[in-house]
Design a protein around this motif. Structure first.
Motif, PDB file in Angstrom:
ATOM      1  N   LEU A 116       0.841  -1.205   0.000  1.00  0.00           N
ATOM      2  CA  LEU A 116       0.000   0.000   0.000  1.00  0.00           C
ATOM      3  C   LEU A 116       0.877   1.257   0.000  1.00  0.00           C
ATOM      4  CD1 LEU A 116      -2.855   1.281   0.242  1.00  0.00           C
ATOM      5  CD2 LEU A 116      -2.530   1.238   2.716  1.00  0.00           C
ATOM      6  N   GLU A 117       1.916   1.262   0.843  1.00  0.00           N
ATOM      7  CA  GLU A 117       2.791   2.437   0.926  1.00  0.00           C
ATOM      8  C   GLU A 117       3.501   2.698  -0.395  1.00  0.00           C
ATOM      9  OE1 GLU A 117       5.244   1.835   4.394  1.00  0.00           O
ATOM     10  OE2 GLU A 117       3.666   2.579   5.721  1.00  0.00           O
ATOM     11  N   SER A 118       3.881   1.629  -1.100  1.00  0.00           N
ATOM     12  CA  SER A 118       4.581   1.823  -2.379  1.00  0.00           C
ATOM     13  C   SER A 118       3.659   2.453  -3.424  1.00  0.00           C
ATOM     14  CB  SER A 118       5.147   0.499  -2.893  1.00  0.00           C
ATOM     15  OG  SER A 118       4.104  -0.342  -3.351  1.00  0.00           O
ATOM     16  N   ILE A 119       2.349   2.280  -3.254  1.00  0.00           N
ATOM     17  CA  ILE A 119       1.374   2.890  -4.169  1.00  0.00           C
ATOM     18  C   ILE A 119       1.077   4.330  -3.741  1.00  0.00           C
ATOM     19  CG2 ILE A 119      -1.038   2.811  -4.978  1.00  0.00           C
ATOM     20  CD1 ILE A 119      -0.908  -0.278  -4.443  1.00  0.00           C
ATOM     21  N   VAL A 120       0.790   4.505  -2.438  1.00  0.00           N
ATOM     22  CA  VAL A 120       0.257   5.782  -1.955  1.00  0.00           C
ATOM     23  C   VAL A 120       1.341   6.835  -1.699  1.00  0.00           C
ATOM     24  CG1 VAL A 120      -1.114   6.867  -0.121  1.00  0.00           C
ATOM     25  CG2 VAL A 120      -1.798   4.654  -1.033  1.00  0.00           C
ATOM     26  N   HIS A 121       2.518   6.425  -1.191  1.00  0.00           N
ATOM     27  CA  HIS A 121       3.557   7.414  -0.849  1.00  0.00           C
ATOM     28  C   HIS A 121       3.950   8.326  -2.013  1.00  0.00           C
ATOM     29  CE1 HIS A 121       5.203   5.862   3.261  1.00  0.00           C
ATOM     30  NE2 HIS A 121       3.964   6.297   3.312  1.00  0.00           N
ATOM     31  N   PRO A 122       4.208   7.777  -3.215  1.00  0.00           N
ATOM     32  CA  PRO A 122       4.580   8.680  -4.319  1.00  0.00           C
ATOM     33  C   PRO A 122       3.458   9.667  -4.669  1.00  0.00           C
ATOM     34  CG  PRO A 122       5.084   6.388  -4.871  1.00  0.00           C
ATOM     35  CD  PRO A 122       4.286   6.367  -3.609  1.00  0.00           C
ATOM     36  N   LEU A 123       2.193   9.237  -4.540  1.00  0.00           N
ATOM     37  CA  LEU A 123       1.059  10.122  -4.847  1.00  0.00           C
ATOM     38  C   LEU A 123       0.934  11.228  -3.801  1.00  0.00           C
ATOM     39  CD1 LEU A 123      -1.527   7.367  -5.865  1.00  0.00           C
ATOM     40  CD2 LEU A 123      -0.303   8.920  -7.411  1.00  0.00           C
TER      41      LEU A 123
END
Length: 198
Positions: free
Chosen positions: A82-89
């Motif tokens: 989840l963090e790999s998806i949401v952090h960049p956004l």
């Protein structure tokens, strides 16, 4: 160039109140939690990739946080995914906010897991909102639906308050509103004085 002030603090420490006080003093405040809400709302940039990773979390065209929590509870590796998806956004959202307020002398970045995520490296200074442990506990357990078990689980994912205070440039005591406001006015004055001498 704005002075980027990271604002953080554990659950129930009064960070939202401190953020409101910075806003009242005229400083723009970016809120990491609000950014995630926008990203999870129908049409938000995180909806499609998060739904692909956690299909059960998709409800009414957006990401349902309660359903997402359930999916994560059943999936030990889920948090990292989840963090790999949401952090960049979230980082994109933050960069856009900073760019939009580049004329502001101070931009406050309200980030609950600032130290845990390593974001302090992108800040010019960090202020930690802190209250005694018994005040924190009473505030959190007074929230609707909060249980002792939930509180313990949230605390286990957060850096201890003493460590946050030790790593911060400033500590905002939040056991009284007057104390918090005085500390915030002082922090802003110090930053402005530093900028004037730069």
């Amino acid at each position: 160039m704005s002075f980027l002030l990271g604002l953080t603090g554990g659950i129930g420490m009064g960070k939202s109140t401190a953020a409101r006080m910075f806003r009242e003093l005229g400083h723009p405040v970016w809120d990491a939690d609000a950014a995630v809400h926008r990203l999870y709302a129908p049409g938000g940039a995180a909806v499609v990739p998060v739904a692909a990773a956690f299909p059960a979390a998709l409800k009414d065209g957006g990401i349902n946080r309660a359903a997402l929590r359930e999916a994560l509870a059943a999936d030990p590796g889920g948090f990292a995914r989840l963090e790999s998806i949401v952090h960049p956004l979230v980082a994109e959202d933050r960069a856009a906010f900073i760019a939009a307020h580049e004329d502001a002398p101070i931009v406050v970045l309200d980030i609950p897991l600032l130290f845990e995520g390593g974001s302090e490296r992108q800040m010019d200074g960090v202020a930690v909102v802190s209250a005694p442990a018994e005040v924190q506990r009473a505030r959190v357990l007074a929230r609707p639906g909060m249980t002792e078990e939930n509180f313990r689980m949230i605390l286990s994912r957060q850096m201890p308050d003493a460590e946050k205070r030790a790593r911060a440039d400033w500590v905002i005591p939040s056991d009284t509103l007057e104390g918090a406001r005085a500390a915030i006015v002082d922090i802003c004055a110090r930053i402005m004085a530093k900028r004037d001498h730069a």
